[in-house]
Design a protein around this motif. Structure first.
Motif, short mmCIF file in Angstrom:
data_model
loop_
_atom_site.label_atom_id
_atom_site.label_comp_id
_atom_site.label_asym_id
_atom_site.label_seq_id
_atom_site.Cartn_x
_atom_site.Cartn_y
_atom_site.Cartn_z
N UNK A 110 68.70 -43.30 19.01
CA UNK A 110 68.85 -42.02 19.68
C UNK A 110 70.31 -41.65 19.72
N UNK A 111 70.62 -40.37 19.44
CA UNK A 111 72.00 -39.91 19.40
C UNK A 111 72.11 -38.53 20.01
N UNK A 112 73.19 -38.31 20.77
CA UNK A 112 73.42 -36.99 21.36
C UNK A 112 74.15 -36.11 20.37
N UNK A 113 73.83 -34.83 20.40
CA UNK A 113 74.53 -33.80 19.63
C UNK A 113 75.20 -32.88 20.64
N UNK A 114 76.47 -33.17 20.96
CA UNK A 114 77.13 -32.47 22.07
C UNK A 114 77.32 -30.99 21.78
N UNK A 115 77.63 -30.63 20.52
CA UNK A 115 77.88 -29.24 20.20
C UNK A 115 76.65 -28.37 20.25
N UNK A 116 75.50 -28.92 19.85
CA UNK A 116 74.26 -28.13 19.83
C UNK A 116 73.35 -28.47 21.00
N UNK A 117 73.84 -29.29 21.94
CA UNK A 117 73.15 -29.54 23.21
C UNK A 117 71.77 -30.14 23.03
N UNK B 295 83.05 -40.62 26.99
CA UNK B 295 81.86 -41.20 27.58
C UNK B 295 81.51 -42.53 26.92
N UNK B 296 80.50 -43.18 27.47
CA UNK B 296 79.93 -44.40 26.92
C UNK B 296 78.47 -44.15 26.58
N UNK B 297 78.01 -44.67 25.45
CA UNK B 297 76.58 -44.61 25.14
C UNK B 297 76.10 -43.31 24.54
N UNK B 298 76.90 -42.68 23.68
CA UNK B 298 76.44 -41.45 23.03
C UNK B 298 75.42 -41.73 21.95
N UNK B 299 75.32 -42.99 21.52
CA UNK B 299 74.31 -43.41 20.55
C UNK B 299 73.79 -44.77 20.99
N UNK B 300 72.45 -44.92 21.03
CA UNK B 300 71.85 -46.17 21.50
C UNK B 300 70.62 -46.50 20.66
N UNK B 301 70.13 -47.72 20.80
CA UNK B 301 68.86 -48.11 20.21
C UNK B 301 67.87 -48.46 21.31
N UNK B 302 66.59 -48.21 21.04
CA UNK B 302 65.51 -48.53 21.95
C UNK B 302 64.32 -48.96 21.10
N UNK B 303 63.94 -50.23 21.18
CA UNK B 303 62.94 -50.78 20.28
C UNK B 303 63.43 -50.56 18.84
N UNK B 304 62.61 -49.98 17.99
CA UNK B 304 63.02 -49.68 16.62
C UNK B 304 63.39 -48.21 16.47
N UNK B 305 63.93 -47.63 17.54
CA UNK B 305 64.35 -46.23 17.53
C UNK B 305 65.85 -46.15 17.75
N UNK C 60 65.75 -30.49 22.52
CA UNK C 60 66.69 -29.84 23.42
C UNK C 60 66.95 -30.72 24.63
N UNK C 61 68.21 -30.75 25.05
CA UNK C 61 68.55 -31.53 26.24
C UNK C 61 68.31 -30.74 27.52
N UNK C 62 68.00 -29.47 27.39
CA UNK C 62 67.80 -28.59 28.55
C UNK C 62 69.07 -28.54 29.41
N UNK C 63 70.22 -28.69 28.73
CA UNK C 63 71.49 -28.66 29.43
C UNK C 63 72.60 -28.42 28.43
N UNK C 64 73.83 -28.76 28.81
CA UNK C 64 74.99 -28.55 27.96
C UNK C 64 75.72 -29.86 27.69
N UNK C 65 76.17 -30.01 26.46
CA UNK C 65 77.11 -31.07 26.09
C UNK C 65 76.64 -32.47 26.47
N UNK C 66 75.58 -33.00 25.85
CA UNK C 66 75.14 -34.36 26.15
C UNK C 66 76.18 -35.38 25.71
N UNK C 67 76.43 -36.38 26.55
CA UNK C 67 77.50 -37.33 26.25
C UNK C 67 77.09 -38.80 26.33
N UNK C 68 75.97 -39.14 26.97
CA UNK C 68 75.66 -40.56 27.14
C UNK C 68 74.16 -40.79 27.23
N UNK C 69 73.72 -41.92 26.69
CA UNK C 69 72.32 -42.32 26.70
C UNK C 69 72.20 -43.75 27.22
#
Length: 444
Positions: free
Chosen positions: A99-106, A87-97, A126-135
């Motif tokens: 954000x990163x996905x944790x695919x194993x723990x959803x 995937x693309x974008x598993x970790x991103x910045x937004x303002x001074x934040x 919680x992502x309310x889903x499975x295996x997050x891959x992109x932000x």
């Protein structure tokens, strides 16, 4: 009040692991000169994706040289080892934040960027889903006070889906948008279980008009691979509350030159055209079959206005440099970066300048510096002969002719494949690349 939106993609996995937890200081060394002056500072972030995931933070000044870094925590992933999230974008910045996905723990972890070399965990959601891959993130939408995040999920027995959050920039906290998860239209075939490369979405992002774009690698969730086609899904956003539904979906099938394709990453040029890289435009599984297509009017009636081949294998990531109108793709199977020139005269024209503008081992994601002078590329090193399985962040200086000159590469803080924890059915490896920029005076 201001509104901005970020978005995330999810796919499914049976593996559960811990999430990102903190940010510890750690040196980040590299080859090349480390120059310090009074220039502005930026940070580069990537994830190690070990069972306890680490965020490696490398910060640099205006010369492009990386100076030092630090860590976070959390994830374990399914194969392939040279591209764990596909995937693309598993970790991103937004303002001074951050954000990163944790695919194993959803789930998703948010951090406050304290300084170029320091991050502090805010919370894990919680992502309310499975295996997050992109932000993805979007700023400045109408008169709302919050930024927003959208998540798309790959689920083992139901269609992939996306879900939204509001992000408060001052605190980096997330609040779910009040709507049910949006099922991604991938056809009638049940997605594969467990997830693998063609089964999950590749990227979620925002058009210049503020709508959501999702790339589906293979319609039908991956069971049609290696035959079949992918698609571009565009969802209109309600600017008042950030919600969307499948009623506002425009879907465009991506067929490629051979009648089937695997669309992957995308970017936008300064005219709002979508630049899409296709891993197998000459037919799924075919070598030297990567391609780039330029789509106009992506929000309403997408159509291809220009295209060219990379002549490389598994071209999966793409960035556009508005400073020199150059387009770069990383080709994971080709161990290369390709360079194109996007001409803007009477009509859009895409010209391959150099199929192998740079050589690196199993490249993944890319990001440009804020001034567009430097290109940062993450490579897994999976087939590296000299240092097997050693990931690197490569730093290239860009030129007006689209050429790339490597000025540095970084290995410190990036574990080799031999150093990682793995089992027969689970491997993990570096994923994602993000950049954050601020004036150095803010941290004097």
């Amino acid at each position: 009040m201001k509104f901005a939106i970020a978005a995330a993609l999810l796919a499914s996995s049976a593996v559960l692991t811990e999430s990102i937890r903190n940010g510890k200081a750690k040196k980040c060394k590299g080859r090349g000169k480390d120059k310090c002056d009074d220039a502005d500072y930026s940070s580069i972030y990537t994830m190690t994706n070990q069972p306890i995931n680490e965020i490696v933070v490398c910060y640099y000044n205006g010369t492009g040289s990386i100076l030092s870094g630090s860590n976070g925590d959390g994830v374990d992933l399914p194969a392939p080892i040279d591209d764990p999230l596909a995937s693309t974008g598993s970790i991103i910045t937004a303002s001074d934040c951050l954000l990163a996905v944790n695919a194993g723990s959803d789930d998703i972890s948010t951090f406050h960027i304290v300084s170029p070399a320091e991050i502090e965990l805010v919370d894990t959601y919680s992502s309310d889903g499975d295996f997050p891959v992109s932000l993805a993130e979007r700023e400045g939408m109408l008169e709302l006070s919050l930024e927003c995040i959208y998540l798309s999920c790959y689920r083992a027995h139901v269609p992939n889906s996306l879900i939204g959050f509001h992000l408060t920039p001052e605190t980096c906290e997330l609040t779910p948008i009040e709507q049910d998860p949006i099922e991604l239209d991938q056809g009638n075939v049940t997605p594969s279980d467990p997830a693998f490369f063609p089964a999950s979405p590749a990227q979620i992002g925002f058009t210049p008009e503020g709508n959501i774009v999702v790339t589906i690698k293979v319609n039908g969730g991956g069971q049609n691979f290696p035959s079949g086609e992918g698609s571009l899904n565009v969802y209109s956003i309600n600017p008042e509350n950030g919600t969307t539904t499948n009623e506002f979906l425009t879907q465009t099938n991506v067929t490629g030159a051979a009648g089937s394709s695997v669309p992957f990453s995308f970017d936008f040029d300064n005219k709002g055209n979508l630049l899409l890289v296709e891993a197998f435009a000459g037919g799924p599984g075919e070598p030297n079959a990567g391609a780039v297509s330029v789509y106009a009017d992506i929000d309403n009636a997408p159509m291809v206005v220009a295209a060219d081949d990379t002549t490389q294998t598994t071209s999966c990531w793409i960035v556009y440099n508005p400073k020199n109108s150059c387009v770069y793709t990383t080709n994971n199977g080709g161990n290369s970066i390709s360079a194109f020139l996007l001409k803007k005269k009477k009509k859009d024209m895409l010209e391959l300048i150099d199929a192998v503008a740079a050589t690196l081992n199993n490249p993944l994601d890319m990001v440009l510096s804020h001034d567009y002078k430097y290109l940062y590329a993450l490579a897994s090193g999976h087939t590296d002969v000299d240092q097997p399985g050693q990931p690197r962040i490569h730093v290239y200086e860009t030129d007006c002719d689209c050429s790339l000159v490597e000025v540095q590469n970084i290995t410190d803080g990036l574990p080799t494949e031999a150093d990682r924890n793995s089992t027969d059915d689970v491997v993990n490896g570096v994923v994602g690349l993000a950049q954050w920029y601020s004036l150095s005076s803010l941290f004097d």
